[in-house]
Structure formats: structure tokens, C-alpha cells
Design a protein around this motif. Structure first.
Motif, PDB file in Angstrom:
ATOM      1  N   GLY A  98       0.784  -1.230   0.000  1.00 55.40           N
ATOM      2  CA  GLY A  98       0.000   0.000   0.000  1.00 55.40           C
ATOM      3  C   GLY A  98       0.814   1.277   0.000  1.00 55.40           C
ATOM      4  O   GLY A  98       0.289   2.348   0.319  1.00 55.40           O
ATOM      5  N   LYS A  99       2.094   1.194  -0.380  1.00 54.65           N
ATOM      6  CA  LYS A  99       2.952   2.398  -0.391  1.00 54.65           C
ATOM      7  C   LYS A  99       2.419   3.436  -1.383  1.00 54.65           C
ATOM      8  O   LYS A  99       2.267   4.605  -1.042  1.00 54.65           O
ATOM      9  CB  LYS A  99       4.395   2.020  -0.755  1.00 54.65           C
ATOM     10  N   SER A 100       2.153   2.999  -2.608  1.00 49.36           N
ATOM     11  CA  SER A 100       1.677   3.927  -3.629  1.00 49.36           C
ATOM     12  C   SER A 100       0.311   4.488  -3.269  1.00 49.36           C
ATOM     13  O   SER A 100       0.005   5.650  -3.576  1.00 49.36           O
ATOM     14  CB  SER A 100       1.618   3.227  -4.991  1.00 49.36           C
ATOM     15  N   THR A 101      -0.508   3.689  -2.622  1.00 53.54           N
ATOM     16  CA  THR A 101      -1.825   4.170  -2.188  1.00 53.54           C
ATOM     17  C   THR A 101      -1.680   5.277  -1.160  1.00 53.54           C
ATOM     18  O   THR A 101      -2.348   6.321  -1.238  1.00 53.54           O
ATOM     19  CB  THR A 101      -2.637   3.009  -1.597  1.00 53.54           C
ATOM     20  N   LEU A 102      -0.797   5.080  -0.198  1.00 54.41           N
ATOM     21  CA  LEU A 102      -0.612   6.080   0.859  1.00 54.41           C
ATOM     22  C   LEU A 102      -0.061   7.392   0.304  1.00 54.41           C
ATOM     23  O   LEU A 102      -0.565   8.474   0.636  1.00 54.41           O
ATOM     24  CB  LEU A 102       0.324   5.526   1.934  1.00 54.41           C
ATOM     25  N   ILE A 103       0.960   7.308  -0.554  1.00 60.64           N
ATOM     26  CA  ILE A 103       1.562   8.548  -1.048  1.00 60.64           C
ATOM     27  C   ILE A 103       0.636   9.267  -2.025  1.00 60.64           C
ATOM     28  O   ILE A 103       0.661  10.497  -2.110  1.00 60.64           O
ATOM     29  CB  ILE A 103       2.935   8.269  -1.707  1.00 60.64           C
ATOM     30  N   LEU A 104      -0.217   8.520  -2.736  1.00 58.57           N
ATOM     31  CA  LEU A 104      -1.173   9.168  -3.630  1.00 58.57           C
ATOM     32  C   LEU A 104      -2.253   9.893  -2.828  1.00 58.57           C
ATOM     33  O   LEU A 104      -2.671  11.002  -3.181  1.00 58.57           O
ATOM     34  CB  LEU A 104      -1.791   8.141  -4.573  1.00 58.57           C
ATOM     35  N   GLN A 105      -2.698   9.283  -1.734  1.00 57.42           N
ATOM     36  CA  GLN A 105      -3.663   9.948  -0.869  1.00 57.42           C
ATOM     37  C   GLN A 105      -3.042  11.187  -0.222  1.00 57.42           C
ATOM     38  O   GLN A 105      -3.702  12.229  -0.094  1.00 57.42           O
ATOM     39  CB  GLN A 105      -4.160   8.978   0.209  1.00 57.42           C
ATOM     40  N   ALA A 106      -1.767  11.079   0.186  1.00 51.36           N
ATOM     41  CA  ALA A 106      -1.080  12.231   0.784  1.00 51.36           C
ATOM     42  C   ALA A 106      -0.900  13.345  -0.241  1.00 51.36           C
ATOM     43  O   ALA A 106      -1.068  14.533   0.076  1.00 51.36           O
ATOM     44  CB  ALA A 106       0.270  11.796   1.350  1.00 51.36           C
ATOM     45  N   SER A 107      -0.572  12.978  -1.486  1.00 53.51           N
ATOM     46  CA  SER A 107      -0.391  13.999  -2.527  1.00 53.51           C
ATOM     47  C   SER A 107      -1.693  14.736  -2.807  1.00 53.51           C
ATOM     48  O   SER A 107      -1.691  15.956  -3.044  1.00 53.51           O
ATOM     49  CB  SER A 107       0.135  13.345  -3.812  1.00 53.51           C
ATOM     50  N   GLU A 267     -11.855   1.924  -0.702  1.00 52.22           N
ATOM     51  CA  GLU A 267     -11.591   3.329  -1.000  1.00 52.22           C
ATOM     52  C   GLU A 267     -10.187   3.761  -0.632  1.00 52.22           C
ATOM     53  O   GLU A 267      -9.854   4.947  -0.697  1.00 52.22           O
ATOM     54  CB  GLU A 267     -12.601   4.221  -0.274  1.00 52.22           C
ATOM     55  N   GLY A 268      -9.325   2.811  -0.220  1.00 56.38           N
ATOM     56  CA  GLY A 268      -7.942   3.122   0.106  1.00 56.38           C
ATOM     57  C   GLY A 268      -7.628   2.887   1.572  1.00 56.38           C
ATOM     58  O   GLY A 268      -8.310   2.111   2.253  1.00 56.38           O
ATOM     59  N   LEU A 269      -6.592   3.552   2.065  1.00 53.99           N
ATOM     60  CA  LEU A 269      -6.174   3.408   3.445  1.00 53.99           C
ATOM     61  C   LEU A 269      -6.973   4.362   4.327  1.00 53.99           C
ATOM     62  O   LEU A 269      -7.003   5.576   4.090  1.00 53.99           O
ATOM     63  CB  LEU A 269      -4.677   3.698   3.583  1.00 53.99           C
ATOM     64  N   VAL A 270      -7.614   3.802   5.346  1.00 55.25           N
ATOM     65  CA  VAL A 270      -8.431   4.574   6.269  1.00 55.25           C
ATOM     66  C   VAL A 270      -7.738   4.589   7.625  1.00 55.25           C
ATOM     67  O   VAL A 270      -7.276   3.556   8.119  1.00 55.25           O
ATOM     68  CB  VAL A 270      -9.842   3.962   6.401  1.00 55.25           C
ATOM     69  N   GLU A 271      -7.645   5.767   8.245  1.00 56.95           N
ATOM     70  CA  GLU A 271      -6.989   5.895   9.539  1.00 56.95           C
ATOM     71  C   GLU A 271      -7.755   5.141  10.624  1.00 56.95           C
ATOM     72  O   GLU A 271      -8.989   5.128  10.630  1.00 56.95           O
ATOM     73  CB  GLU A 271      -6.879   7.366   9.935  1.00 56.95           C
ATOM     74  N   VAL A 272      -6.999   4.544  11.536  1.00 56.55           N
ATOM     75  CA  VAL A 272      -7.571   3.863  12.695  1.00 56.55           C
ATOM     76  C   VAL A 272      -7.222   4.697  13.925  1.00 56.55           C
ATOM     77  O   VAL A 272      -6.083   4.689  14.387  1.00 56.55           O
ATOM     78  CB  VAL A 272      -7.030   2.426  12.829  1.00 56.55           C
ATOM     79  N   GLY A 273      -8.201   5.434  14.437  1.00 60.04           N
ATOM     80  CA  GLY A 273      -7.956   6.320  15.567  1.00 60.04           C
ATOM     81  C   GLY A 273      -7.767   5.588  16.878  1.00 60.04           C
ATOM     82  O   GLY A 273      -6.991   6.000  17.735  1.00 60.04           O
ATOM     83  N   ASN A 274      -8.487   4.465  17.060  1.00 55.48           N
ATOM     84  CA  ASN A 274      -8.384   3.674  18.285  1.00 55.48           C
ATOM     85  C   ASN A 274      -8.016   2.238  17.918  1.00 55.48           C
ATOM     86  O   ASN A 274      -8.885   1.384  17.745  1.00 55.48           O
ATOM     87  CB  ASN A 274      -9.703   3.707  19.057  1.00 55.48           C
ATOM     88  N   PRO A 275      -6.708   1.940  17.790  1.00 56.83           N
ATOM     89  CA  PRO A 275      -6.300   0.586  17.379  1.00 56.83           C
ATOM     90  C   PRO A 275      -6.746  -0.503  18.345  1.00 56.83           C
ATOM     91  O   PRO A 275      -7.018  -1.623  17.926  1.00 56.83           O
ATOM     92  CB  PRO A 275      -4.762   0.685  17.330  1.00 56.83           C
ATOM     93  N   SER A 276      -6.811  -0.201  19.645  1.00 57.04           N
ATOM     94  CA  SER A 276      -7.200  -1.216  20.629  1.00 57.04           C
ATOM     95  C   SER A 276      -8.576  -1.771  20.318  1.00 57.04           C
ATOM     96  O   SER A 276      -8.814  -2.981  20.400  1.00 57.04           O
ATOM     97  CB  SER A 276      -7.175  -0.615  22.039  1.00 57.04           C
TER      98      SER A 276
END
Length: 455
Positions: A98-107, A267-276
Motif C-alpha cells: 500500500g505504499k503507492s496508495t498512501l503517497i497518492l492519498q497524501a499527494s 476506497e484506500g487506506l483509512v486511519e484507525v484512531g483507536n487501534p485497541s
């Protein structure tokens, strides 16, 4: 008569040079030497001026680094608050992680809020990047895409476009025409990285560089690449699982103990605010060989489930398999259980797994690991949704306190846990936490008696 140009042999693993080919390098790598022509046009040293004269450290003015918000909270956390202007950030990971996915979302986020982004791809065509951007809903007019590998041409594009952010995917595909070696070689990676560093530092442009990894998970190519950049991010996770973890291996502008957790969706990489909450989502209420432990990742405590399975061996030699736990640490816990508790494990196969694919840092999970193994061996169930175990086990069988145990217990209380077993020495230094009962024990044997045999 033309003068013959001498060549050197360069190790592609460590960068060591040799006048002749050798089968094995001093770094231990075999068949890693490649013939290259030496570079003649080395950069001359700058002229000595008053600004470069040695100064007392107490008279040197400190600069406040201006950061660029990526608008991805988990990525900002790992970077230390955002991208520092003029910094080089290297991100590595296995193919398909998911490297390309992350950097494309960041861009897309940076282009939306900060200005033009130049996305240089040496592995994919512009059409492929457009298709991925459509799937991720990450299309913005400020994202400029080009498929190019000549670093001199890329430098001209940067001078013309003057972007606020640059992405290089990947450094192993770039080449400098002045060098005769192939792209990805030590010389090419070193020279191309120096060009990018000069561009980034000279124009205050943050640059994101993608790098390949070897079969062992290490960065491919020379180690000099890690020394040149300011930040090294490691993107880990199993492709068969949903979770991805970004960890800073090196960070000149922040800590290396923070992690960012993402979940891979359509839809791509989604942030996980509470990993626990995510890692304990499938937790069973009453089961053998499973218990919840806590690990401090940077400033954030994370609760994890450790599972253990003990079964009689049939092959003559007992197997020890660990996923997410260091195998040497597992062998230490098995030795303590056998010597200090009397648990017969010589003819037993032991399998250990950390649910979710995250590897807990530190030794705070020792007690939970030992209790899970004992539970599976004796066939005694644990109320996993109510009990938490935190503590380091020494070779004498005693429990030693771990740092920031208060944060871990507060996180467990928020998640609804009712009881926590901790080292006895930690109880005195701890304040009372509502909703959870804290039990202090001095040894592993005492912890087992309190967990399984007390009324």
C-alpha cells in the motif's frame, strides 16, 4: 593512443569498492560486485567563508522547522507533526502493501491545501496512476504526474513547475546519464539521492522517496541511502490482512517510537484512531490460551490479544512457532515456566500468535504470554474480556515493573476491563483508577495462582 579508463568493482549491498572482482564481499554478500567506471566530476569543496567557520555551540542560532500538514493524522503522528520543508522522507515496504496508495492519498491532501505536487513515477505510466487515483477519489488539478527516470530531466521539471511537494516512485528506477552503471546500482542510487537532496534542501521542498525492500524486509540497495535521508518510514502488514502499520525507523525531526495504524479498504487506506478497539473486535469472552496484554507505542497505549496453543509433539522434536513475538523471548518464557512453575513443555509443541499482525514493543507482554501458554497447557479458560496482564518476567521468575503502566491501565479501563494483574512494585507508585481492580503480584507463580486457582 587513448588512455585506458580503469574500472572498479562495487558491491551492490554495502558499496565497498575493489580493483578486481571478488566472489564474496567483506560484508558477507556473495556475487554482489558489479563493474563500474569511477566518477571523475566530484563536487568541489565549498570556499571557506565566515559562515562555515567553527562556532561555539551556545552561539549557534536554532531554526524553527516549518512543517507541512499532510492532513492524514496517523501519518503526521509518525512524522512528528507533519513533513518538514526541505526534508527527504524514505518509505519502504513489500510489494502490494500500500505504499503507492498512501503517497497518492497524501499527494491529494497536500495539493488540496498547500499547492502543486509533482508525482514522478519510474515504474508506472500516467494512465495507471490516474486509474488508481479515480479508485481512491484522489484526483486534483494541482497533482502533476510524469513518468520519467532521467534525474536531469526531473530536475528541469522541478525548476519549471516549482512544486510544494515531490514524490519519487521509486529511487531504484532513477538514473543519471553521466554514469555508466545501471539504474538501481550503488553509484546511481547515491548520485540520484544527492541530486534530490540538493534540490529539496536548496528550495525547501519536502520530498517523498519510495524504496524497494529485499526478501528479508530490509531496504534494497546501499545503506548510504538511509544515511542521506532525514526520515525512514517502514510500511508493514500482511497483504491477507486489513491492517497496515507505518513506523519511523529514523527521524531527525521527531521520535521513532510512534506508529500509525491504517485499515485497507476499497476506497484506500483509512486511519484507525483507536487501534485497541479494532484489534479486540473479535475477542471471545471465555477461551483457553488467550489473554489481552498492553504495549506502549510512542505515547499511545494499545491493547492486543495474545493466543497460545500447546499440543503434544509427534515428530520427535518440539516445535516453537511465534508470529508477532520474538522467538528468543518465547524460548525464555518457556524455560521460566518449566523451571520455576514446573510446567512440562519438553515434549510439547508451542504456537503463539498476536492477533492483528502488530508486534508489541518492549517486555510488557511477558506476563500475558506466560499465562496464555499455561492456560492452553492446563486447559483452563481465561475471561479475556475482563482480565488484562502487564509485566516483565525475569529469569528468576519474578515480575519486574514496566514504564508508563498507568497509561496502559487507563486504556484498559476505557475498554471495559475489570481486573488487571501487574507487578507488585508498580502498585505503590500507581494512583487509583476507577472501574478496574489492580492486583499486584511478586512472581509468575503467584500470578498463576491468583489467575487460575484463587476463589
Amino acid at each position: 593512443m587513448a588512455k585506458k579508463v580503469k574500472s572498479v568493482f562495487v558491491c551492490q549491498e554495502c558499496g565497498n569498492e575493489s580493483p578486481k572482482w571478488m566472489g564474496q564481499c567483506i560484508c558477507g554478500a556473495w556475487n554482489s560486485f558489479v563493474e563500474e567506471k569511477p566518477v571523475k566530476n566530484y563536487t568541489k569543496s565549498p570556499t571557506l567563508t565566515s559562515s562555515t567557520y567553527p562556532q561555539p555551540i551556545n552561539k549557534i542560532k536554532t531554526a524553527n522547522y516549518e512543517r507541512v500538514d499532510t492532513h492524514i493524522g496517523e501519518l503526521n503522528r509518525v512524522l512528528g507533526g507533519g513533513l518538514v520543508k526541505g526534508s527527504l522522507t524514505l518509505i519502504s515496504g513489500e510489494p502490494g502493501i500500500g505504499k503507492s496508495t498512501l503517497i497518492l492519498q497524501a499527494s491529494h491532501k497536500i495539493a488540496k491545501h498547500h499547492g502543486t505536487v509533482l508525482y514522478v513515477s519510474g515504474e508506472e505510466a500516467e494512465e495507471q496512476i490516474r486509474m488508481r487515483a479515480e479508485r481512491l477519489d484522489a484526483i486534483h488539478e494541482n497533482v502533476m504526474v510524469v513518468s520519467e527516470t532521467n534525474v536531469d530531466v526531473i530536475e528541469n521539471y522541478i525548476k519549471e513547475i516549482k512544486p510544494a511537494f515531490i514524490i519519487i516512485d521509486s529511487i531504484q528506477t532513477l538514473f543519471k546519464p553521466d554514469l555508466s552503471s545501471a539504474p538501481g546500482s550503488v553509484s546511481q542510487v547515491r548520485e540520484c539521492s544527492n541530486v534530490l537532496m540538493r534540490i529539496g534542501k536548496g528550495n525547501d521542498i519536502p520530498i517523498f522517496i519510495v524504496a524497494h525492500v529485499t526478501k528479508t524486509g530490509d531496504l534494497a540497495g546501499p545503506r548510504i541511502l538511509e544515511h542521506l535521508v532525514d526520515t525512514v518510514l517502514s510500511f508493514t502488514g500482511e497483504r491477507t490482512q486489513e491492517f497496515r502499520v507505518v513506523r519511523a525507523v529514523k527521524n531527525r525531526f521527531g521520535t521513532t517510537s510512534e506508529i500509525g495504524v491504517f485499515e485497507m479498504k476499497e476506497e484506500g487506506l483509512v486511519e484507525v484512531g483507536n487501534p485497541s478497539e479494532i484489534f479486540l473486535d473479535s475477542l471471545s469472552s471465555d477461551v483457553e490460551g488467550a489473554i489481552v496484554v498492553s504495549s506502549l507505542e510512542g505515547t499511545r497505549p494499545i491493547l492486543l490479544e495474545i493466543q497460545a496453543l500447546v499440543a503434544p509433539t509427534n515428530l520427535g522434536f518440539a516445535r516453537r512457532t511465534a508470529v508477532g513475538i520474538d522467538l528468543n523471548r518465547l524460548n525464555l518464557m518457556l524455560a521460566v515456566l518449566e523451571k520455576k512453575v514446573g510446567l512440562p513443555l519438553t515434549n510439547q509443541d508451542v504456537y503463539v500468535n498476536v492477533v492483528g499482525g502488530l508486534k508489541p514493543e518492549g517486555t510488557s507482554s511477558d506476563l500475558g504470554l506466560a499465562l496464555a501458554i499455561y492456560s492452553s497447557m492446563r486447559g483452563i479458560s481465561i475471561q479475556t474480556t475482563k482480565v488484562l496482564a502487564i509485566g516483565e518476567i525475569s529469569l528468576t521468575g519474578e515480575l519486574r515493573p514496566v514504564s508508563h503502566i498507568g497509561k496502559m491501565i487507563k486504556e484498559a479501563s476505557k475498554m471495559g476491563f475489570k481486573k488487571c494483574i501487574v507487578p507488585y512494585k508498580s502498585v505503590k507508585k500507581m494512583e487509583n483508577i476507577e472501574g478496574i481492580k489492580i492486583i499486584g503480584v511478586k512472581s509468575l507463580k503467584e500470578a498463576i495462582n491468583g489467575m487460575f486457582y484463587s476463589k
